[in-house]
Scaffold this active site. Sequence first.
Site, PDB file in Angstrom:
ATOM      1  N   ASP A 141      -9.729   7.585   5.853  1.00 33.12           N
ATOM      2  CA  ASP A 141     -11.159   7.773   5.611  1.00 33.12           C
ATOM      3  C   ASP A 141     -11.978   6.584   6.092  1.00 33.12           C
ATOM      4  O   ASP A 141     -13.095   6.741   6.585  1.00 33.12           O
ATOM      5  CB  ASP A 141     -11.404   7.971   4.109  1.00 33.12           C
ATOM      6  CG  ASP A 141     -10.838   9.287   3.603  1.00 33.12           C
ATOM      7  OD1 ASP A 141     -11.434  10.328   3.916  1.00 33.12           O
ATOM      8  OD2 ASP A 141      -9.806   9.273   2.908  1.00 33.12           O
ATOM      9  N   GLU A 197     -20.258  -2.726  22.741  1.00 34.52           N
ATOM     10  CA  GLU A 197     -19.493  -3.933  23.047  1.00 34.52           C
ATOM     11  C   GLU A 197     -18.180  -3.991  22.270  1.00 34.52           C
ATOM     12  O   GLU A 197     -17.147  -4.419  22.784  1.00 34.52           O
ATOM     13  CB  GLU A 197     -20.333  -5.178  22.756  1.00 34.52           C
ATOM     14  CG  GLU A 197     -21.570  -5.307  23.641  1.00 34.52           C
ATOM     15  CD  GLU A 197     -22.747  -4.459  23.158  1.00 34.52           C
ATOM     16  OE1 GLU A 197     -22.668  -3.892  22.040  1.00 34.52           O
ATOM     17  OE2 GLU A 197     -23.744  -4.364  23.895  1.00 34.52           O
ATOM     18  N   HIS A 253       0.844  -1.197   0.000  1.00 38.35           N
ATOM     19  CA  HIS A 253       0.000   0.000   0.000  1.00 38.35           C
ATOM     20  C   HIS A 253       0.879   1.245   0.000  1.00 38.35           C
ATOM     21  O   HIS A 253       1.238   1.751   1.060  1.00 38.35           O
ATOM     22  CB  HIS A 253      -0.906  -0.005   1.232  1.00 38.35           C
ATOM     23  CG  HIS A 253      -1.980  -1.046   1.178  1.00 38.35           C
ATOM     24  ND1 HIS A 253      -1.769  -2.343   1.558  1.00 38.35           N
ATOM     25  CD2 HIS A 253      -3.274  -0.986   0.776  1.00 38.35           C
ATOM     26  CE1 HIS A 253      -2.897  -3.048   1.402  1.00 38.35           C
ATOM     27  NE2 HIS A 253      -3.824  -2.245   0.934  1.00 38.35           N
ATOM     28  N   HIS A 266      -3.992   3.269  -4.015  1.00 36.77           N
ATOM     29  CA  HIS A 266      -4.190   2.750  -2.653  1.00 36.77           C
ATOM     30  C   HIS A 266      -3.439   1.456  -2.380  1.00 36.77           C
ATOM     31  O   HIS A 266      -2.609   1.407  -1.476  1.00 36.77           O
ATOM     32  CB  HIS A 266      -5.687   2.541  -2.407  1.00 36.77           C
ATOM     33  CG  HIS A 266      -6.003   1.768  -1.181  1.00 36.77           C
ATOM     34  ND1 HIS A 266      -5.975   2.324   0.074  1.00 36.77           N
ATOM     35  CD2 HIS A 266      -6.313   0.455  -0.999  1.00 36.77           C
ATOM     36  CE1 HIS A 266      -6.277   1.405   0.971  1.00 36.77           C
ATOM     37  NE2 HIS A 266      -6.482   0.262   0.347  1.00 36.77           N
ATOM     38  N   HIS A 297     -31.189 -13.326  21.848  1.00 30.02           N
ATOM     39  CA  HIS A 297     -30.253 -13.122  22.951  1.00 30.02           C
ATOM     40  C   HIS A 297     -29.661 -14.426  23.489  1.00 30.02           C
ATOM     41  O   HIS A 297     -28.906 -14.396  24.455  1.00 30.02           O
ATOM     42  CB  HIS A 297     -30.948 -12.379  24.105  1.00 30.02           C
ATOM     43  CG  HIS A 297     -31.213 -10.922  23.811  1.00 30.02           C
ATOM     44  ND1 HIS A 297     -31.827 -10.498  22.661  1.00 30.02           N
ATOM     45  CD2 HIS A 297     -30.920  -9.794  24.512  1.00 30.02           C
ATOM     46  CE1 HIS A 297     -31.923  -9.171  22.676  1.00 30.02           C
ATOM     47  NE2 HIS A 297     -31.375  -8.720  23.783  1.00 30.02           N
ATOM     48  N   PHE A 322     -23.715 -10.857  23.326  1.00 27.61           N
ATOM     49  CA  PHE A 322     -23.220  -9.594  22.794  1.00 27.61           C
ATOM     50  C   PHE A 322     -21.709  -9.628  22.548  1.00 27.61           C
ATOM     51  O   PHE A 322     -21.163  -8.701  21.946  1.00 27.61           O
ATOM     52  CB  PHE A 322     -23.605  -8.427  23.696  1.00 27.61           C
ATOM     53  CG  PHE A 322     -25.085  -8.342  23.981  1.00 27.61           C
ATOM     54  CD1 PHE A 322     -26.018  -8.894  23.104  1.00 27.61           C
ATOM     55  CD2 PHE A 322     -25.566  -7.715  25.121  1.00 27.61           C
ATOM     56  CE1 PHE A 322     -27.386  -8.820  23.369  1.00 27.61           C
ATOM     57  CE2 PHE A 322     -26.929  -7.629  25.393  1.00 27.61           C
ATOM     58  CZ  PHE A 322     -27.836  -8.190  24.509  1.00 27.61           C
ATOM     59  N   HIS A 324     -25.353 -14.748  31.148  1.00 23.98           N
ATOM     60  CA  HIS A 324     -26.533 -15.128  30.349  1.00 23.98           C
ATOM     61  C   HIS A 324     -26.078 -15.978  29.162  1.00 23.98           C
ATOM     62  O   HIS A 324     -26.387 -15.701  28.021  1.00 23.98           O
ATOM     63  CB  HIS A 324     -27.290 -13.869  29.883  1.00 23.98           C
ATOM     64  CG  HIS A 324     -27.838 -13.030  30.995  1.00 23.98           C
ATOM     65  ND1 HIS A 324     -27.044 -12.448  31.962  1.00 23.98           N
ATOM     66  CD2 HIS A 324     -29.109 -12.671  31.304  1.00 23.98           C
ATOM     67  CE1 HIS A 324     -27.784 -11.776  32.819  1.00 23.98           C
ATOM     68  NE2 HIS A 324     -29.040 -11.896  32.449  1.00 23.98           N
TER      69      HIS A 324
END
Lengths: 720, 720
Positions: free
Chosen positions: A181, A447, A50, A287, A511, A475, A499
């Site tokens: 960016d 999270e 790069h 790039h 969940h 999560f 949980h």
Amino acid sequence: MAAVITNGAATNSIAPFHSSPVQDQKKIDQALRTFRCLIADLCEQFNGGHPGGAMGMAAIGIALWKYTMKYSPTNPNYFNRDRFVLSNGHTCLFQYTFLHLVGYPAMAMEQLKSYHSACTNSICPGHPEIEHDGIEVTTGPLGQGIANAVGLAMATKHLGARYNRPGFEIVNNMTWCMIGDACLQEGVALEAIQLAGHWKLNNLVVIYDNNQITCDGSVDLCNTEDINAKMRACGWDVIEVDDGCYDVPALVAALAQARSNNIKPTFINVHTLIGIGSKVAGDAKAHGVAFGAEDVASIKTRFGMDPEQHFIVQDEVYDFFRDAVPRGETFENDWKQLLEQYAKEYPEMHQEFSLRVQGKMTDDWTKILPSKEEFPTIPTASRKSAGLCCNPLASKLHNMMVGTADLTPSVNMAWKGKVDFQNPDLKTTCGINGDYSGRYIHWGIREHAMAAISNGLAAFNKGTILPVTSTFFMFYIYAAPGVRMGALQGLQQIHIATHDSIGTGEDGPTHQPIALAVLYRAMPDILYIRPCDSEETAGAFISALKATSSPTIISLSRQNLEQYPHYSCREKAQKGAYVFVEEEDADVTLLGVGAEMVFAMRTRHLLQEKFQIKARVVSFPCQKLFESQSIEYKRSVLKYQSIPRVVIEAYAVNGWERYADAGFSMSSFGHSLPGAAAYKYFGFDEQIIAPEVAKLVGDVKLNGLDSLRGEFRDLNPIHH
Amino acid sequence: MAAVITNGAATNSIAPFHSSPVQDQKKIDQALRTFRCLIADLCEQFNGGHPGGAMGMAAIGIALWKYTMKYSPTNPNYFNRDRFVLSNGHTCLFQYTFLHLVGYPAMAMEQLKSYHSACTNSICPGHPEIEHDGIEVTTGPLGQGIANAVGLAMATKHLGARYNRPGFEIVNNMTWCMIGDACLQEGVALEAIQLAGHWKLNNLVVIYDNNQITCDGSVDLCNTEDINAKMRACGWDVIEVDDGCYDVPALVAALAQARSNNIKPTFINVHTLIGIGSKVAGDAKAHGVAFGAEDVASIKTRFGMDPEQHFIVQDEVYDFFRDAVPRGETFENDWKQLLEQYAKEYPEMHQEFSLRVQGKMTDDWTKILPSKEEFPTIPTASRKSAGLCCNPLASKLHNMMVGTADLTPSVNMAWKGKVDFQNPDLKTTCGINGDYSGRYIHWGIREHAMAAISNGLAAFNKGTILPVTSTFFMFYIYAAPGVRMGALQGLQQIHIATHDSIGTGEDGPTHQPIALAVLYRAMPDILYIRPCDSEETAGAFISALKATSSPTIISLSRQNLEQYPHYSCREKAQKGAYVFVEEEDADVTLLGVGAEMVFAMRTRHLLQEKFQIKARVVSFPCQKLFESQSIEYKRSVLKYQSIPRVVIEAYAVNGWERYADAGFSMSSFGHSLPGAAAYKYFGFDEQIIAPEVAKLVGDVKLNGLDSLRGEFRDLNPIHH
């Protein structure tokens, strides 16, 4: 409006012995030309890498390494150094080349040339890696570097608040974070930006290489927001630099202004041109590919270098950066002297500080954990057990910074007398304030940032801060990219995942984790531990505290769990699996795991009572720990040669096939029901499990164990 | 400054036959009281649930369901209905109760009462689920609902752009999305907000239940940004409503203003009080627990209801909402009539539109895929093969919307003549513009939003839009929470995951997936397919297109792969695994997977040449597809009874133990090296693999196959 700093602006560099960028203009120009040609060469040799971003950012690099940052090439890890983070990690040649120019001994030209080579011990991987001198953190995929930088800046604020005394700013380094960016589009960065603004981390400076180009083309293909206004809305100050490719004085002034910001983190919006000097300058083509020999030659011609010569750094350029080493040594020596004085004035604090600099705990944690006898014997949720273990640790061990993604009432991580990590000026509506010396972190509902910022906290100086994160296990799929980077870097952390099964209950399938444990069991260099009761939870904490080179996830139940004081054992649990209930002439081994141990134990009982089948039970909290045991131990636990093994866990079974011949597990997503009902709904009930195990045992008695082997059996007859 | 709308402001409701909220004030007050007491009762009965948010949002619900939204209770799925999304899904009682009040037949009071009960067929799970009438999308964990709503709004814009004609706005519905404080902290929401602003989705309205409370306490514990300024910076219009708990006229006016916004998406910042009427109003305690009988009684007394009576909805309240059904039927009938006219005026477009409404493809995809003969026979990267398959499909099938998280040059998903999905007013700097009818999406560097917004696209009307996402496989760890929600909802999507192994090369361990495949193999209701060459890639696309009720990940190589036209077979590949090379009296079965098939094939050759060992080869692109085959088929492929099976894959081996007795795999993170060198570094080389397999075969010949079984062998001798 942003304060636009242009050429000729103030050049108040931070250290008086720095030369001035205005006086140095000619040398700067030469360094820029040399740097850019070198980058083009380094990418060209193996036809990859790069180049564009690094070339565009050259002037920023000079402003940082020549005029702004406090670092010491000859001791890259001196404690109070400024931290530099490259969030746009693909531009790593930018960092590697400056480390080379300013004299990091390890970063010889030959090392630079190993970028993208087949050299297996290169210190120039395609993205910066923490193992190597001058690299503070492995930023990895885009966006996380900003979060890491927030963690590093927090660490400074926190340690400074605890240890600094009037006249003794022994921890006061800055954190400088380069981004592109892309980073401003990743959610994890946006979460971290909110938090840095909230915490008013004025020691954090984010430098935005604003070239308006990503892989797909111009940024306005996918982002047209007003970034300066947005950063201000998030509590940041904004400085804009117009000519980021050449205007080193303006950059130095902006960085100095940022360093002197007493109130807020600073966002420096630097306009640059990607691949400057090449034929594809300002284009996405600059790039991620080498320019090709012709363009590289053209770049050199344009910059007054010889197109026939490669990897050229003139002596004048090396000379220009030569003050970096003595300057760094001065920084470090000044700091050491300050610390010596501090040791005399504040011997106790100095002693504690020294322990932490060495990465040692501030207290003997082995004596803090509750004993087996201190745990309740009534059914107890293991998330509660985790609190019983962690709260006394956290209250005593100053290394620990414990936080939660907004689940304080559920995860039991808040200890009595905790102080929040907060900007000291903050007075919250709910009356819970704090200061930077606080060690309880309200991450908010973020999270991924929680994990990625914790990586920064842990990376500040290994062992100085032990981050403990917490949220529902489900999560941790949001946090997974950050948790993974912690593992990849070998950063000690404890992730408290409550949980952790369908016992989560009413919140429903969205969940209830089913497949996530498999990810963390398969992931290298991380422990995933599911303790079955309080005693094993203590064992999990011991394993986590001993694992100084890896993170640990402790996976805990929402619901109350039977306690097994006669069977469970914290020492044995650290082996990953152990015999929980032995049985002579057993017919079957049941593998009980975490919150589902109760079904293994009840099934054992029912098998005996109703089917006259003898079952031994193995507790299996951690596959990774078990794998590291001797083959003899493993065989003694699993008795694989003689009787069938059945694992019982309310997760996808993938991976248990290594240890079991059959499994009672989940093959679908969960269901919204009260926890106990959810288990029943999916067949987790000894009345359903025992007959299936009995059938299996019968088959084995009839056809031999070998008949079973090689074809794993899914025993759960319930499918929804 | 935000336009603050207060009581008494304009009440321009959108449909003339609506009554006016100012005139209705008394009825509104009664409905509010009734609603709030009902919510308190519903949580109290099973002592759980989330009452506070729903109570605080009651007035918003009245403004939406009574005065604003176009929907039809008796036909919840009529095509041009407004979509409502509950991003703060834990407040689901809010939505369920309004669905009940406005007359969704399925949502009887008994159903409401099943919330948090042990009733297994409740339609009131703890978070809303798409299966049930009136629920547009399963939003799941926080933050994703906003992204889903962006996808729904995109779908409207896109379909409208293609099918609407002057005077025939056959697709012009609004999307209304309710969010809480938490959603504005999750990165996925922040990514989606950027995109909605960029795309100027003026048909999207986000209603912010701004109660400044989350589980931990007041929001200022972790967020003190200026949200209105931030939303404006992201390209949104902002309206603020001061008294969101009672001022229905102001809410209705704000919603009407949002509906009439011609330029931007609208953010309505509604100030509310969580748990209004309870003793814990305005406190975190009102969030996620029942209030207790005493407080519920007190709430009822305060609101003039009888504390002794439960689950009371007065006839007047039902009457108040009774116009919803006929109004909805009018909406639908008007739309049907419009569509009939449209069919006459634009018969061809109508035909295509009808196919899509039915969820059918606009063309016969079976004829579009290239044949085996059309693929190159030289080594070809499977990411290129994927382009060869997907580009002709995408160019012809109007259902497909294909996008990438900023990796257009790498993932090969852009087809000739593609038009970008963009706001038509946008003129990008790089000269690539587009309009809403475009079907190529520049997601930017936002993997999680890409997946979560795609869920919205797919959920708009099942089958109408088939989203194809793409990025490097490693970055699907960022997208994982969204990909999972797509699987949980059974939404057909294709995820193109390129650079899927250590062959990714120079980018290094941060970009090389090791454990991620295990997650997707274990995850229910999703296919993870690793094709070994172009022909199998075609097979993967066929599997993905046939899987109308689940997403598919097609996992592809960066590097060129040998092509096996004599062995590979798209039909057989759809069985998940098949005999690639049969061999009479074989000594061992090698399982070749995706990009690592080459090592299986070379190992087979070397085993024969050097060790006189006969190996058969099985290609194993997809575990999930294989699992669904008959036991006879599985046995014929795996020959588990007779000879050992060795899997060769450069991933963590977890889960392969089900199909193999030994594995040559990865036990660590990767390394930055050119792809081929990375494979070699980790032992993926037939010169290393073949001797290990030969040793295994020797052991089995000596000790019998059974000696091997039950104890999986890791064959890779290389550990770094």
